[in-house]
Design an enzyme around this catalytic site. Structure first.
Site, short mmCIF file in Angstrom:
data_model
loop_
_atom_site.label_atom_id
_atom_site.label_comp_id
_atom_site.label_asym_id
_atom_site.label_seq_id
_atom_site.Cartn_x
_atom_site.Cartn_y
_atom_site.Cartn_z
N TRP A 1 8.47 3.21 6.26
CA TRP A 1 8.05 4.28 7.17
C TRP A 1 7.48 3.72 8.48
O TRP A 1 7.03 4.47 9.35
CB TRP A 1 7.04 5.21 6.50
CG TRP A 1 5.70 4.59 6.23
CD1 TRP A 1 4.58 4.71 7.00
CD2 TRP A 1 5.32 3.76 5.13
NE1 TRP A 1 3.53 4.00 6.45
CE2 TRP A 1 3.96 3.41 5.29
CE3 TRP A 1 6.00 3.27 4.00
CZ2 TRP A 1 3.28 2.60 4.39
CZ3 TRP A 1 5.32 2.47 3.10
CH2 TRP A 1 3.98 2.14 3.30
N HIS B 1 8.26 -6.35 -3.41
CA HIS B 1 7.80 -5.72 -2.17
C HIS B 1 7.10 -6.73 -1.26
O HIS B 1 7.43 -6.85 -0.07
CB HIS B 1 6.85 -4.57 -2.53
CG HIS B 1 6.19 -3.89 -1.38
ND1 HIS B 1 6.58 -2.64 -0.93
CD2 HIS B 1 5.14 -4.25 -0.58
CE1 HIS B 1 5.82 -2.27 0.09
NE2 HIS B 1 4.93 -3.23 0.32
N GLU B 2 6.16 -7.49 -1.81
CA GLU B 2 5.37 -8.40 -0.99
C GLU B 2 6.21 -9.56 -0.46
O GLU B 2 6.03 -10.01 0.68
CB GLU B 2 4.16 -8.92 -1.77
CG GLU B 2 3.17 -7.85 -2.21
CD GLU B 2 2.60 -7.04 -1.05
OE1 GLU B 2 2.68 -7.48 0.11
OE2 GLU B 2 2.08 -5.94 -1.32
N HIS C 1 7.18 -2.04 6.16
CA HIS C 1 7.23 -0.84 5.32
C HIS C 1 8.30 0.10 5.85
O HIS C 1 8.48 0.20 7.07
CB HIS C 1 5.87 -0.14 5.29
CG HIS C 1 4.84 -0.92 4.51
ND1 HIS C 1 3.57 -1.15 5.00
CD2 HIS C 1 4.90 -1.50 3.29
CE1 HIS C 1 2.89 -1.84 4.10
NE2 HIS C 1 3.67 -2.07 3.06
#
Length: 325
Positions: free
Chosen positions: A247, A235-236, A245
């Site tokens: 969203w 993710h990072e 992100h």
């Protein structure tokens, strides 16, 4: 599906932190050691907001990267400017430990490198059975190789998102040739329940890289559920390669990717599928995307649009061109 925007929308994005209703974290707290995190919290957008406030020129650099990303999205022939085959990312792991357990083993570090190579190349076990979004899933074509491990004992029980761990002068470790080596700092704990954060392309070289709590790194040793499958680093590093992100850090926000659905907000845990959004079109949310907040066991794909954004960073002017030489 969202319309892809190519210019940096700083004004909207910077009103939002990585997790709603939480204030940016700036100070170190030397009190009692934090318990193992139970909910994912990434502070990358908090850090970006702070960096933009301190360095007005950063917005311009990031806007130029967005323009380049837009050109690549429209003209895939620009891919010819990238190296043939996979791009290789050397990784320096800087371990800052207070206890023996936090001084994570080489086996734990290597387990994370192995996970990254699977996740970024569609070799993870879940990739073959992605529900609902098989048509847009992507193997990115980036490989990671462990280059260096540096270790330093510290008395600090918790670190904040002010990059202190990245400077020897503030008790941390300086970055190792960040223009051509991905630096990852492993820390014992972070304030506010943060488990990691990354610096986006365009930022200052001296602080470039990724920070991760030791219990969310790799899949062995001190790695602890629900973040014990190495997806925090996946993710990072996605942020480090210019992904937002999913969203868009806002209700039904924009992540600048055309093939990801609108999300109401971040998702936690392991949502029951299909999980519908109430945004325009009521799409099925891509809760299995690495850029959501779901548990490690329930995130396992990038999209073709995200792949384009990441590869654009390796073009001249993309912020990561030093890794493509």
């Amino acid at each position: 599906m969202k319309k892809l925007f190519f210019l940096l929308a700083c004004g909207t994005l910077l009103l939002n932190a990585c997790s709603k209703n939480e204030k940016p974290i700036t100070g170190d707290t030397p009190e009692a050691e934090a318990p193992l995190p139970q909910g994912r919290r990434c502070a990358s957008m908090d850090v970006l907001k702070d960096q933009l406030a301190k360095d007005p020129s950063l917005a311009g650099r990031m806007a130029r990267i967005e323009e380049l990303t837009g050109r690549l999205a429209k003209d895939q022939s620009l891919m010819r400017l990238l190296p043939d085959g996979s791009i290789e990312i050397p990784v320096a792991v800087n371990v800052l430990y207070r206890t023996a357990a936090q001084n994570i083993s080489l086996a734990q570090i290597q387990s994370q490198i192995d996970i990254l190579n699977k996740d970024y190349n569609g070799l993870n076990s879940e990739y073959g059975s992605v529900p609902y979004y098989n048509s847009v899933k992507a193997a990115v074509g980036i490989h990671f190789v462990l280059d260096t491990v540096v270790r330093k004992s510290t008395t600090r029980t918790s670190w904040a998102t002010n990059d202190a761990m990245k400077r020897t002068s503030t008790g941390g470790l300086n970055a190792i040739t960040p223009d051509s080596v991905l630096n990852i700092w492993i820390v014992g704990a972070m304030t506010g329940g943060v488990i990691g954060y990354a610096q986006f392309p365009g930022g200052t070289a001296a602080t470039d890289g990724v920070v991760i709590v030791h219990s969310c790194f790799g899949n062995t040793g001190t790695a602890a559920a629900p973040f014990n499958l190495g997806r925090t680093a996946t993710h990072e590093i996605g942020h480090w390669l210019n992904l937002r992100h999913i969203w868009g850090d806002a209700n039904c926000g924009n992540d600048f990717v055309g093939d990801t659905p609108l999300h109401n907000e971040e998702n936690y845990g392991c949502p029951t599928l299909p999980h519908y959004s109430t945004c325009t079109g009521t799409p099925i949310e891509m809760t299995m995307n690495y850029m959501d907040y779901t548990d490690d066991a329930c995130m396992y794909m990038f999209t073709q649009g995200q792949k384009t954004r990441m590869l654009a960073t390796f073009l001249t002017g993309g912020g990561r061109n030093g890794f493509a030489q």
